[in-house]
Write a protein that holds these residues in place. Structure first.
Motif, short mmCIF file in Angstrom:
data_model
loop_
_atom_site.label_atom_id
_atom_site.label_comp_id
_atom_site.label_asym_id
_atom_site.label_seq_id
_atom_site.Cartn_x
_atom_site.Cartn_y
_atom_site.Cartn_z
N LEU A 183 0.84 -1.20 0.00
CA LEU A 183 0.00 0.00 0.00
C LEU A 183 0.88 1.25 0.00
CD1 LEU A 183 -2.67 -1.12 2.61
CD2 LEU A 183 -3.01 -0.90 0.14
N PRO A 184 0.51 2.28 -0.75
CA PRO A 184 1.37 3.47 -0.92
C PRO A 184 1.77 4.15 0.38
CG PRO A 184 -0.44 3.50 -2.49
CD PRO A 184 -0.72 2.38 -1.53
N LYS A 229 -1.41 -4.96 12.52
CA LYS A 229 -0.82 -3.73 13.03
C LYS A 229 0.07 -3.17 11.93
CE LYS A 229 -0.85 -4.36 18.05
NZ LYS A 229 -1.52 -3.07 18.30
N VAL A 230 -0.25 -1.97 11.47
CA VAL A 230 0.42 -1.40 10.30
C VAL A 230 1.08 -0.08 10.67
CG1 VAL A 230 0.13 -0.56 7.94
CG2 VAL A 230 -1.23 -2.51 8.75
N ASP A 231 2.33 0.10 10.26
CA ASP A 231 3.04 1.36 10.47
C ASP A 231 2.91 2.20 9.20
OD1 ASP A 231 4.71 3.38 11.27
OD2 ASP A 231 6.55 2.27 10.85
N PHE A 232 2.18 3.29 9.29
CA PHE A 232 1.99 4.18 8.15
C PHE A 232 3.09 5.26 8.13
CE2 PHE A 232 -2.24 2.43 8.79
CZ PHE A 232 -2.66 2.19 7.50
N HIS A 233 3.24 5.94 6.99
CA HIS A 233 4.17 7.05 6.90
C HIS A 233 3.83 8.11 7.95
CE1 HIS A 233 5.66 5.22 3.37
NE2 HIS A 233 4.83 5.75 2.48
N ALA A 278 -7.21 10.93 6.40
CA ALA A 278 -7.84 10.57 5.13
C ALA A 278 -7.00 9.55 4.37
CB ALA A 278 -8.04 11.83 4.28
N ASP A 279 -5.66 9.70 4.44
CA ASP A 279 -4.78 8.74 3.78
C ASP A 279 -4.94 7.34 4.38
OD1 ASP A 279 -3.72 10.71 2.15
OD2 ASP A 279 -2.07 11.18 3.53
N ILE A 280 -5.04 7.29 5.70
CA ILE A 280 -5.18 5.99 6.37
C ILE A 280 -6.52 5.34 6.01
CG2 ILE A 280 -5.40 4.88 8.62
CD1 ILE A 280 -3.38 6.90 9.69
N GLU A 281 -7.58 6.14 5.97
CA GLU A 281 -8.89 5.61 5.57
C GLU A 281 -8.85 5.07 4.14
OE1 GLU A 281 -11.77 8.62 6.12
OE2 GLU A 281 -11.66 8.61 8.32
N ALA A 282 -8.20 5.84 3.26
CA ALA A 282 -8.09 5.40 1.86
C ALA A 282 -7.28 4.11 1.76
CB ALA A 282 -7.45 6.50 1.02
N ALA A 283 -6.23 4.00 2.58
CA ALA A 283 -5.40 2.79 2.57
C ALA A 283 -6.19 1.59 3.06
CB ALA A 283 -4.17 3.01 3.45
N MET A 313 9.05 0.88 15.65
CA MET A 313 9.93 0.71 16.80
C MET A 313 11.27 1.39 16.53
SD MET A 313 8.02 -0.90 18.87
CE MET A 313 9.20 -1.35 20.12
N PRO A 314 11.91 1.96 17.55
CA PRO A 314 13.21 2.61 17.35
C PRO A 314 14.23 1.63 16.77
CG PRO A 314 12.33 3.12 19.51
CD PRO A 314 11.45 2.06 18.94
N GLY A 315 15.04 2.14 15.83
CA GLY A 315 16.11 1.33 15.25
C GLY A 315 15.67 0.42 14.13
N THR A 316 14.40 0.54 13.69
CA THR A 316 13.93 -0.31 12.60
C THR A 316 14.13 0.39 11.28
OG1 THR A 316 11.70 0.59 12.79
CG2 THR A 316 12.18 -1.42 14.04
N ASP A 317 14.19 -0.39 10.22
CA ASP A 317 14.34 0.14 8.87
C ASP A 317 12.96 0.46 8.34
OD1 ASP A 317 14.88 0.78 6.31
OD2 ASP A 317 15.84 -1.11 5.75
N ARG A 318 12.59 1.74 8.30
CA ARG A 318 11.23 2.12 7.91
C ARG A 318 10.98 1.91 6.43
NH1 ARG A 318 8.26 5.00 11.19
NH2 ARG A 318 7.25 6.06 9.45
N GLY A 319 12.03 1.81 5.67
CA GLY A 319 11.82 1.65 4.24
C GLY A 319 11.63 0.22 3.81
N ARG A 320 11.66 -0.70 4.79
CA ARG A 320 11.56 -2.10 4.41
C ARG A 320 10.44 -2.76 5.20
NH1 ARG A 320 13.57 -6.37 7.00
NH2 ARG A 320 14.86 -5.00 8.28
#
Length: 334
Positions: free
Chosen positions: A243-244, A267-271, A277-282, A308-315
C-alpha cells in the motif's frame, strides 16, 4: 455469487452422498442378514454411519450459513465445525465400534456364513453407487483446488470446507471397505473358515477409526481458531505492505471463521506524514486488494501503530519465503 455457488455445490454433494449411502445401507443390511456375514453387516453399519454423517453435515451447512446478527457479529460459520465434529464422533463410535466388535465376535464364535451370492451382488452395486458419489466429490475438490491455485491433496489438507473433505474421505473409505469385505467373503468361501470374514470386519472398523480421527482433528483445529495457510498469509502480507502509505506490517493475524469467511487483522506502520484521510483510503484499498484475490475475506481490520526505534522504515517485514519467485508467479498459493 461465487460463494453462493460453492455453498450450493457443497449442499448438492452432501445430499447425493446421503441418498446413495441410505440406499446402500438397506441393501447391505438385507444381504448381511441373508448371508450372516460379519463383513457385510459391518459394511451396513458403515453405510448407516455415513448416512447419519451426511445428515449432520447438511445441518452443518444450513446452520453455518446463517447471517451475522448482534449476538454473533462474525456469523455462525464456526457452528458448521461443531456439527461436522459430531459427525466424526458418530462414525468413530457407531460405525467403527460395531464393525470391530462384530468382527471379534465372528472370529471367536465362528458363526457359519450362508448365501454368498447376495453379498457379492450388493457389494458390486454398492461399489458402482459409491463411485458416482465419489466422482462428484472429486470434481468439486478439483474445481476448488484450481480456484485456490493448489494441488487437490493440499486443498483437502488445508480447506476450511470440512463438509467436502468429509464426503470425499468417507466415499473413499467406503470403496476401500467394499473391497476389504469382498476379499474377506471370498477367502471365507474358498477356505470355509470364518476367520477371514471376521478379520475383514475388524479392518473395516479400523478404517473408519482412521477417517473419524482425521476429520475430528481437523474440526477441532478449526473450532479453536485456525489461521490461513502460510502462502495465503504471505500473499496478504505482501498486499498490505504494498500500500502506498504503508512503511511496514508489524503484525498480521488471520482466522478462518467458517468455510467461506476469513478475518484479517494487522498492526500497520503508516508514513509519518499520512493523514487520517490517507489511512482511511489505505484501509479501503487494502480491503479491495485482498478481496480481489480471496473473496472469502469478509473482515479486514488495520491498526495504525508507530515504528519501533532502530527499525528500517523503508523495508516491510516479511515472512521468509522459501520460494524465491515473485508471489504473482507462484502457482500453489493455498
Amino acid at each position: 455469487m461465487a460463494e453462493a455457488a460453492v455453498k450450493s455445490e457443497s449442499v448438492a454433494t452432501v445430499v447425493v452422498a446421503g441418498a446413495a449411502n441410505l440406499a446402500i445401507a438397506v441393501a447391505k443390511l438385507v444381504a448381511g442378514l441373508i448371508s450372516g456375514s460379519a463383513a457385510m453387516l459391518s459394511e451396513a453399519a458403515h453405510s448407516v454411519a455415513d448416512t447419519t454423517t451426511e445428515v449432520l453435515l447438511y445441518q452443518a451447512l444450513r446452520r453455518g450459513a446463517r447471517p451475522a446478527d448482534t449476538r454473533h457479529p462474525f456469523g455462525y460459520g464456526k457452528e458448521s465445525y461443531v456439527w461436522a465434529f459430531l459427525a466424526a464422533l458418530f462414525t468413530f463410535v457407531v460405525g467403527a465400534g460395531f464393525a470391530i466388535t462384530h468382527g471379534v465376535t465372528t472370529i471367536l464364535v465362528h458363526e457359519h456364513t450362508g448365501n454368498y451370492l447376495a453379498s457379492y451382488i450388493v457389494l458390486a452395486i454398492s461399489f458402482a453407487i459409491e463411485s458416482v458419489s465419489l466422482t462428484r466429490a472429486v470434481r468439486q475438490v478439483r474445481r476448488e483446488s484450481r480456484r485456490w491455485r493448489a494441488t487437490p491433496g493440499r486443498y483437502l489438507r488445508l480447506t476450511a470446507d470440512t463438509t467436502v473433505k468429509a464426503v470425499f474421505m468417507e466415499d473413499t473409505a467406503a470403496l476401500i471397505g467394499l473391497l476389504i469385505a469382498g476379499v474377506g467373503l471370498g477367502l471365507s468361501e474358498l477356505t470355509g473358515e470364518e476367520l477371514y470374514d471376521g478379520i475383514a470386519s475388524i479392518l473395516i472398523g479400523v478404517l473408519l477409526l482412521v477417517v473419524a480421527t482425521i476429520l475430528a482433528r481437523s474440526n477441532v483445529s478449526l473450532l479453536v481458531g485456525r489461521a490461513v495457510s502460510e502462502r495465503v498469509h504471505r500473499r496478504i502480507e505482501h498486499e498490505l505492505a504494498g500500500l502506498p502509505t504503508v512503511d511496514r506490517v508489524d503484525t498480521l493475524m488471520t482466522m478462518l471463521l467458517g468455510p467461506d469467511d476469513i478475518l484479517v487483522a494487522a498492526k500497520v506502520d503508516f508514513h509519518n506524514d499520512a493523514t487520517g484521510a490517507d489511512i482511511e483510503a489505505a484501509a479501503d484499498e487494502a480491503e479491495r486488494r485482498l478481496t480481489e484475490h480471496y473473496p472469502e475475506i469478509g473482515y479486514v481490520f488495520l491498526d495504525p501503530t508507530r515504528s519501533m526505534p532502530g527499525t528500517d522504515r523503508g523495508r516491510a517485514r516479511r515472512t521468509q519465503n522459501q520460494d524465491d519467485r515473485p508471489l504473482d508467479q507462484q502457482t500453489d498459493t493455498f
